[in-house]
Write a protein that holds these residues in place. Sequence first.
Motif, mmCIF file in Angstrom:
data_model
loop_
_atom_site.group_PDB
_atom_site.id
_atom_site.type_symbol
_atom_site.label_atom_id
_atom_site.label_comp_id
_atom_site.label_asym_id
_atom_site.label_seq_id
_atom_site.Cartn_x
_atom_site.Cartn_y
_atom_site.Cartn_z
ATOM 1 N N GLY A 33 0.696 -1.191 0.057
ATOM 2 C CA GLY A 33 -0.007 -0.066 0.054
ATOM 3 C C GLY A 33 0.867 1.365 0.005
ATOM 4 N N LEU A 34 1.910 1.255 0.613
ATOM 5 C CA LEU A 34 2.639 2.289 0.830
ATOM 6 C C LEU A 34 3.546 2.709 -0.639
ATOM 7 C CD1 LEU A 34 4.443 1.771 4.519
ATOM 8 C CD2 LEU A 34 2.887 3.685 3.704
ATOM 9 N N LEU A 35 4.183 1.583 -1.067
ATOM 10 C CA LEU A 35 4.771 1.610 -2.381
ATOM 11 C C LEU A 35 3.818 2.044 -3.730
ATOM 12 C CD1 LEU A 35 6.878 -1.555 -2.373
ATOM 13 C CD2 LEU A 35 7.493 0.804 -1.860
ATOM 14 N N THR A 36 2.481 1.449 -3.735
ATOM 15 C CA THR A 36 1.766 2.150 -4.660
ATOM 16 C C THR A 36 1.093 3.615 -4.357
ATOM 17 O OG1 THR A 36 -0.243 1.024 -3.325
ATOM 18 C CG2 THR A 36 0.657 -0.218 -5.119
ATOM 19 N N GLY A 37 1.151 3.943 -3.171
ATOM 20 C CA GLY A 37 0.878 5.332 -2.664
ATOM 21 C C GLY A 37 2.035 6.217 -3.077
ATOM 22 N N ALA A 38 3.286 5.855 -2.799
ATOM 23 C CA ALA A 38 4.400 6.541 -3.379
ATOM 24 C C ALA A 38 4.492 6.525 -5.038
ATOM 25 C CB ALA A 38 5.586 5.748 -2.918
ATOM 26 N N LEU A 39 4.055 5.729 -5.609
ATOM 27 C CA LEU A 39 4.132 5.581 -7.090
ATOM 28 C C LEU A 39 2.907 6.618 -7.474
ATOM 29 C CD1 LEU A 39 4.684 1.863 -7.961
ATOM 30 C CD2 LEU A 39 6.107 3.586 -8.560
ATOM 31 N N LYS A 40 1.957 6.578 -6.951
ATOM 32 C CA LYS A 40 0.774 7.481 -7.420
ATOM 33 C C LYS A 40 1.286 8.867 -7.028
ATOM 34 C CE LYS A 40 -3.982 9.093 -5.624
ATOM 35 N NZ LYS A 40 -5.080 8.792 -4.793
#
Length: 1214
Positions: free
Chosen positions: A209-216
Amino acid sequence: MAATLAWRFNGTNGNSHGGADLERHVDKVQESEPPTPRSVMKMGKSRVNVEDEETLSSVAQCIEQLRQSSSSTQEKENSLKQLLDLVQTRDTAFGAVGSHSQAVPILVSLLRSGSSGVKMLAATVLGSLCKEEELRVKVLLGGCIPPLLALLRSKSAESQTAAAKTIYAVSQGGIRDHVGSKIFSTENVVPVLWEQLKISMKNESLVDGLLTGALKNLSKNTEGFWSATVQCGGVDILIKLVGSGLTNTLANACYLLGSLMMEDSSVCSKVLSGETTKQLLKLLGPGNETSIRAEAAGALKSLSAQSKEARRQIANSNGIPALINATIAPSKEFMQGESAQALQENAMCALANISGGLSYVISSLGESLESCSSPAQIADTLGALASALMIYDTNAESISASDPLVIEKTLLKQFKPKVPFLVQERIIEALASLYSNPVLCKTLADSDAKRLLVGLITMAGTEVQDDLMKSLFALCKKDCDLWQALQGREGVQLLISLLGLSSEQQQECAVALLALLSKENDESKWAITAAGGIPPLVQILETGSPKAKEDSAIILGNLCNHSEDIRACVESADAVPALLWLLKNGSDNGKEIASKTLNHLIQKSDTGTISQLSALLTSEQPESKVYVLDALKSLLSVAPLNDILHEGSAANDAVETMIKILSSPKEETQAKSASALAGLFHCRKDLRETHIAVKTLWSVMKLLDTQSDKILMEASCCLAAIFLSIKQNKEIAAIGRDALAPLVSLANSTVIEVAEQATRALANLFLDQDLSMQVSFEEILARVTRVLKEGTIDGRTHAAAAIARLLQCRAINQLLSDTINRSGAVLALAGLLEAANGEAAATSEVLDALVILSRSKASSGHTKAPWAVLAENPHTILPLVACMADATPSLQDKAIEVVSRLCSEQHDVVGGLVSETPGCIVSVTRRVIGSNILKVKVGGCALLVCAAKEHCQKQIEILSDSSLYIQLIHSLIGMIHMTNMTAENGSGESITDIRISRHSKENDNEGESVCRTAVISGNMIPLWLLAVFSRHDSKTRAEILEAGAVEMLTEKISQNAFQYVGEEDSTSWVCALLLAVLFQEREIIRSNSALHSIPVLSNLLRSDEPAYRYFAAQALSSLVCNGSRGTLLAVANSGAAIGLISLLGCADVDIADLWSYRRNSCWCLILIKLHWRGYSELMISGLVQLPENLFLFLLIYLNPFLKDLVLLSWRWVF
């Protein structure tokens, strides 16, 4: 429902149906409102000092402990934990860390080289610091990215989580983070994150979730993000994440997938090849979080926008009902917030993409309302329609436009007896969307009032809703306004009742409706007052929301402007302090409203208010002094002059402060102060004549050296106001000489607005003729004419005034005429007259200039008279004729003088325009009758003569219908005596320039001599007009006889018969012509005055002037042909025969200028009727020289005795 609609009333409408609106800003800056006067005392002293000593000391100790190389790992971990606790629990710690120069470098160093525990703690502290934007940038620039990526690759789940959290935090810079974009791109952060996400997916780690948030976050600003995503297999990863069902990654994965499809449409084929579409449709259901549902709808919107196959697949997968349910979910499930709005918008956009456009969706939903079988279906359809109306925008309209009137009618049709409450709610919700939509509401009448009524219906209690609903229905009828819809005073009382104990939004709607009502309807103003509305409005002005305060001030201003009694009530309600607070602390719009309301409210000098406003001019707040100066100007405009001049008084201090801030370092303040002083001096003549005007003039003149166009404009405007009294204030005139050169220079500015204001000042400066003579006419005329051609109406008006005042003190010689002709000023003046469309000030200034120019001599040599250009451009005459028809008497007189000058060159055009312009003949006649100016009277006669050439009978009928005809006849007869008196005195107005050419200019033959009777000028014009009227109407001839005109004409002939000096003074032949016409009436011939005229006419036959003799013969002919034997005897005894015989047989060349009147038979008939044989032989010798046809004609009348003599003479000739 009220909560659901709260964001709907204030939100935006969404953008296109593609992916341009996928990005949403979560963080919104809420503007804090300054405390009101009452709330200031309630505020506690609870602010925390940023430089709290304890926090500073603790932060410094922690950082110092971390810096020491001798510190153990455990000590460092403890210091990091203490520092983290300080950052998380004390807001002041952010400032303490930020102010310490070594804090971020130490933490990055520990992140790079510390132990595993130290690295995790350092990463956590850095992530916490990123909550402050300034510290986030410091962390980013401190080199944290490489060690964070290294920590992310570690095998420890805790380390990965700590690193992922910090990367997420440090990547939240948004689109404007250009520095972060470069750093993330340089450090290859995106590929690392996708690689790590691919690894962590196998373990179903919470870090996903943190990685996809950073990618967003990174997708919004990182260079090459999408290409790197495709290369790293991001598409497959996102498709797997969507199918995984992990709640911590679904929202971000859907967002990234939707954005990727908008960037690269080829991705859609991969999405369609699997079950992703169905999975996205499932995510729309109520079992998921709102954010997931919103982003899933966003992905479907992007997919349907990019692929035709996708639209088909979504429809076949039962996607349309799912999308409709998603659009109505926020209302049905009582959702709030941005995710709810995004869900509604994205789902509706996807539905529009599938259906062929939002307009089609709207029309389909409206049509389907008739086929719904249950209230629940109707409610759902109405909810979907509300969502569609909310996001309808210009893009949707460009594809296919919806008719808001049809939509409104469809929605109102759903209000049926005993309609279920849920359906009623949805109808109101749809109406709210309709009336709030900026595109659709443009063509709806009273859309603002309807929107506010719907808002009140939403928030009001059930006991009020019915009345408001009735008002809404009534307002939707085209024949009903807001006052009638609210049922007049009853509706006002209802709205005022809602001002008290109600929510902020309800209060805003009620006040806004009252503001609309007080603007549109005068009855409402007394209704508001009578219903006790003033006290609660003043209360709202003190304690309401910013919007409610502004609307309350608008209402109070409208009330004050309507009635002095109401104004006194508002003043007694103590509204001034609240308005002053709004003037100081409100928004720009609120300050402007407060200033205007104060202008209406305060009608007399108020020392306390003036003092408070003066204090605001020198205080820090408000930062802008614009509206304070407006209010102060209004107060000073009604202050007694003694108060302003008395040193130390509030009014004097205020004026002195306004003058002082002319030297303010702020350009806006300087310009507005000059503007306010300009307004004050413009309306106060008494103040312009005092020493304060002199002091202001010195200060304003210093501003003429600045480079700011705004200051130059307002300074020039202020000078213009002061110069209005330049004749009364000699000190102003003396100082004005120094302003002359810079103003002339500014009049040549490339900025037309500056040139306009400089011209305004110069125009008033030229009120002093000595100053106007000091400028070069050619130089200033070129600059002023530019403004006259290119400026606004106001600027062009002052340019015309400047030209008029320049001409007043100069003789228009050949050199000046040439300068005027080359400048094109006359046509520019005519252009302004047309553009002004009757505006009094512009018309007056133009006519002043044209009158002066029209008095110049006619063209001579190679230089034509300036006014001649009007004759060469007939289209310029129409505005002048319009002035004669509609303007005030003074302006009519000027227009008559100018146009009458054109009768010589364009009498046909002038006559046609005067006849065809409604009211012109009547207006000109009134001026001929009523004016005391001879030039106006004669000029008006000239215009009537031109008009009568083709439309005489029409003119007589118009004047008779207006009861002016007889008055005009008497006025014309009176003018005969007036012109005699003017000639005798030798002093008076010159009317010789007023001339009428009886022949068209096109018919004039070049090279031929000008006929003496071809031009009617000066004193002849009233006589000619009488002759024209007499020729058409026997009653006119009788009226002229009764007025004693025959005696006057006889006297005029006897005085001027042998004093001919030129065609301007040759009135005798016109008098004789008028007598000839009058003598066609037998009643006139029988009068004594007719008999008394015979000797004078006989004497006129002996004149050397052919015209005199010719028309004397015409008059005698009328007497002989229509008179009795006594008349014949009187003619015979007068010796007329001798003069008549001299006319017989005249060659064409002898009477070339009279040939158009030729009636050689007239005097022959006189002689024949006389039968005086003593003259027979002389008569016969003349007759034989006449043309043969006339000779044969005469034989018929000759008696046998004369016949024999004629034949003998004829044989002798041959």
